[in-house]
Write a protein that holds these residues in place. Structure first.
Motif, mmCIF file in Angstrom:
data_model
loop_
_atom_site.group_PDB
_atom_site.id
_atom_site.type_symbol
_atom_site.label_atom_id
_atom_site.label_comp_id
_atom_site.label_asym_id
_atom_site.label_seq_id
_atom_site.Cartn_x
_atom_site.Cartn_y
_atom_site.Cartn_z
ATOM 1 N N TRP A 226 19.035 60.348 16.918
ATOM 2 C CA TRP A 226 18.624 60.199 18.305
ATOM 3 C C TRP A 226 18.658 58.735 18.717
ATOM 4 C CZ3 TRP A 226 16.871 64.685 20.871
ATOM 5 C CH2 TRP A 226 16.607 65.782 20.047
ATOM 6 N N SER A 227 19.165 58.470 19.917
ATOM 7 C CA SER A 227 19.048 57.158 20.559
ATOM 8 C C SER A 227 18.186 57.372 21.802
ATOM 9 C CB SER A 227 20.424 56.621 20.949
ATOM 10 O OG SER A 227 21.283 56.587 19.827
ATOM 11 N N PHE A 228 17.078 56.643 21.874
ATOM 12 C CA PHE A 228 16.021 56.940 22.855
ATOM 13 C C PHE A 228 15.661 55.681 23.632
ATOM 14 C CE2 PHE A 228 11.371 57.065 23.663
ATOM 15 C CZ PHE A 228 11.309 58.178 24.477
ATOM 16 N N ASP A 229 15.713 55.769 24.943
ATOM 17 C CA ASP A 229 15.336 54.662 25.821
ATOM 18 C C ASP A 229 13.813 54.644 25.930
ATOM 19 O OD1 ASP A 229 14.872 52.830 27.828
ATOM 20 O OD2 ASP A 229 16.288 53.715 29.263
ATOM 21 N N GLU A 230 13.173 53.681 25.250
ATOM 22 C CA GLU A 230 11.705 53.707 25.194
ATOM 23 C C GLU A 230 11.056 53.329 26.517
ATOM 24 O OE1 GLU A 230 9.384 51.006 23.024
ATOM 25 O OE2 GLU A 230 10.658 49.268 23.375
ATOM 26 N N ARG A 231 11.842 52.953 27.512
ATOM 27 C CA ARG A 231 11.269 52.660 28.817
ATOM 28 C C ARG A 231 10.765 53.928 29.508
ATOM 29 N NH1 ARG A 231 16.047 49.628 31.738
ATOM 30 N NH2 ARG A 231 17.011 51.563 31.002
ATOM 31 N N ILE A 232 11.314 55.112 29.120
ATOM 32 C CA ILE A 232 10.874 56.340 29.792
ATOM 33 C C ILE A 232 9.546 56.828 29.233
ATOM 34 C CG2 ILE A 232 13.229 57.019 30.346
ATOM 35 C CD1 ILE A 232 12.963 59.204 28.171
ATOM 36 N N ASP A 233 9.246 56.523 27.964
ATOM 37 C CA ASP A 233 7.971 56.914 27.373
ATOM 38 C C ASP A 233 7.871 56.322 25.979
ATOM 39 O OD1 ASP A 233 5.468 58.023 27.270
ATOM 40 O OD2 ASP A 233 6.119 60.027 27.830
ATOM 41 N N ASP A 234 6.677 56.416 25.373
ATOM 42 C CA ASP A 234 6.472 55.780 24.078
ATOM 43 C C ASP A 234 6.935 56.675 22.930
ATOM 44 O OD1 ASP A 234 4.381 57.661 23.533
ATOM 45 O OD2 ASP A 234 2.990 56.417 24.677
ATOM 46 N N GLY A 235 6.857 56.141 21.714
ATOM 47 C CA GLY A 235 7.356 56.836 20.547
ATOM 48 C C GLY A 235 6.636 58.131 20.234
ATOM 49 N N LEU A 236 5.357 58.225 20.598
ATOM 50 C CA LEU A 236 4.611 59.447 20.324
ATOM 51 C C LEU A 236 5.210 60.629 21.082
ATOM 52 C CD1 LEU A 236 2.238 60.937 19.029
ATOM 53 C CD2 LEU A 236 0.821 60.215 20.968
ATOM 54 N N ASN A 237 5.537 60.427 22.355
ATOM 55 C CA ASN A 237 6.133 61.513 23.125
ATOM 56 C C ASN A 237 7.583 61.756 22.734
ATOM 57 O OD1 ASN A 237 4.188 62.645 25.205
ATOM 58 N ND2 ASN A 237 3.879 60.447 25.447
ATOM 59 N N ALA A 238 8.278 60.728 22.244
ATOM 60 C CA ALA A 238 9.599 60.957 21.660
ATOM 61 C C ALA A 238 9.462 61.901 20.476
ATOM 62 C CB ALA A 238 10.222 59.636 21.221
ATOM 63 N N ARG A 239 8.425 61.694 19.668
ATOM 64 C CA ARG A 239 8.177 62.566 18.525
ATOM 65 C C ARG A 239 7.957 64.007 18.976
ATOM 66 N NH1 ARG A 239 2.450 63.224 15.398
ATOM 67 N NH2 ARG A 239 3.001 65.179 14.392
ATOM 68 N N PHE A 240 7.154 64.205 20.047
ATOM 69 C CA PHE A 240 6.892 65.557 20.528
ATOM 70 C C PHE A 240 8.195 66.255 20.927
ATOM 71 C CE2 PHE A 240 2.439 64.056 21.964
ATOM 72 C CZ PHE A 240 1.936 64.307 20.699
ATOM 73 N N GLY A 241 9.079 65.522 21.617
ATOM 74 C CA GLY A 241 10.351 66.102 22.036
ATOM 75 C C GLY A 241 11.243 66.437 20.861
ATOM 76 N N ILE A 242 11.328 65.523 19.893
ATOM 77 C CA ILE A 242 12.168 65.744 18.717
ATOM 78 C C ILE A 242 11.630 66.903 17.889
ATOM 79 C CG2 ILE A 242 12.895 64.716 16.530
ATOM 80 C CD1 ILE A 242 13.007 62.015 18.035
ATOM 81 N N GLU A 243 10.307 66.958 17.707
ATOM 82 C CA GLU A 243 9.707 68.045 16.941
ATOM 83 C C GLU A 243 9.927 69.392 17.624
ATOM 84 O OE1 GLU A 243 8.184 68.189 13.917
ATOM 85 O OE2 GLU A 243 8.917 66.152 13.641
ATOM 86 N N ALA A 244 9.925 69.397 18.968
ATOM 87 C CA ALA A 244 10.185 70.648 19.698
ATOM 88 C C ALA A 244 11.600 71.155 19.427
ATOM 89 C CB ALA A 244 9.962 70.435 21.189
#
Length: 249
Positions: A226-244
């Motif tokens: 995954w390449s994730f633009d952290e300006r849209i949200d922090d790493g915790l919510n990136a984790r929630f999306g990836i785990e989903a």
């Protein structure tokens, strides 16, 4: 903090974060094998569906930054790439953008994806062909100015809606299934063109050593990067999306 990130890191690749995830693929492969005769699907179809559901469950992942401002999307859109002729070195790249419908089942989504792929693989020119044909016909000095004008219009929210609707890089997530080319996944940059904040590459499904209790056994595994633009949200919510996505697959 989110507001200031758009000014501190105005370009997408100044704020990109990379993640790896590994998914046990036994059930996924079994599902594809059982469903192929009904839906004509493969792993790419499953990736598009899983990402679409994950965006629905985690709307904070469905954001983008443009003009140094943070926006929440109104729709869930997924773009995926495909060769127009599989494993043909000269084949053009097709980019298909799908808008996920509310309550749409997997069979209906597969049918739409296959229709779109069929259109991209047809003999006639696609929207991208016409767009690039026009741009590359312009003399280089004018093209440089034209691209600068494009970015200026995008920054000030002045691009025509019809242009954005037809451009594959204005999307929630871009998926490249390199496994379909028998490749491992790469870490992909985020395009400055468009507003896509998440890029997902999927590799081939192979046997990987997995620890189960006190033993190490080979298991079919799908590797995602995954390449994730952290300006849209922090790493915790990136984790929630990836785990989903992982749970759905």
């Amino acid at each position: 903090y989110r507001v200031m990130l758009g000014h501190i890191s105005p370009k997408r690749n100044e704020a990109v974060v990379y993640f790896d995830s590994y998914i046990r693929a036994d059930k996924l492969l079994e599902y594809v094998a059982q469903s192929k005769s009904k839906h004509d699907c493969d792993v790419t179809h499953c990736l598009v569906a899983a990402v679409g559901l994950a965006l629905e469950q985690n709307p904070r992942m469905n954001r983008f930054v443009a003009g140094r401002r943070l926006y929440q999307r109104r729709e869930r859109q997924v773009t995926f790439s495909a060769k127009r002729k599989r494993l043909d070195r000269e084949a053009k790249l097709a980019a298909v953008k799908i808008t996920l419908g509310e309550g749409e089942d997997f069979a209906a989504l597969c049918a739409r994806i296959n229709r779109s792929i069929g259109e991209e693989r047809g003999d006639g020119p696609t929207y991208l062909d016409r767009e690039l044909g026009l741009l590359t016909a312009i003399p280089r000095p004018l093209l440089v100015r034209g691209v600068q004008l494009f970015f200026w219009l995008d920054h000030h929210n002045l691009l025509p809606e019809s242009f954005i609707d037809n451009d594959a890089m204005y999307t929630s997530v871009f998926i490249a299934n390199l496994g379909s080319l028998d490749m491992d996944p790469g870490y992909h940059h985020l395009y400055e063109w468009g507003n896509c904040p998440v890029f997902l590459t999927a590799g081939r499904i192979i046997d990987r050593p997995t620890v189960e209790g006190d033993t190490v056994v080979p298991r079919k595994t799908l590797h995602l990067r995954w390449s994730f633009d952290e300006r849209i949200d922090d790493g915790l919510n990136a984790r929630f999306g990836i785990e989903a996505v992982k749970k759905i697959l």
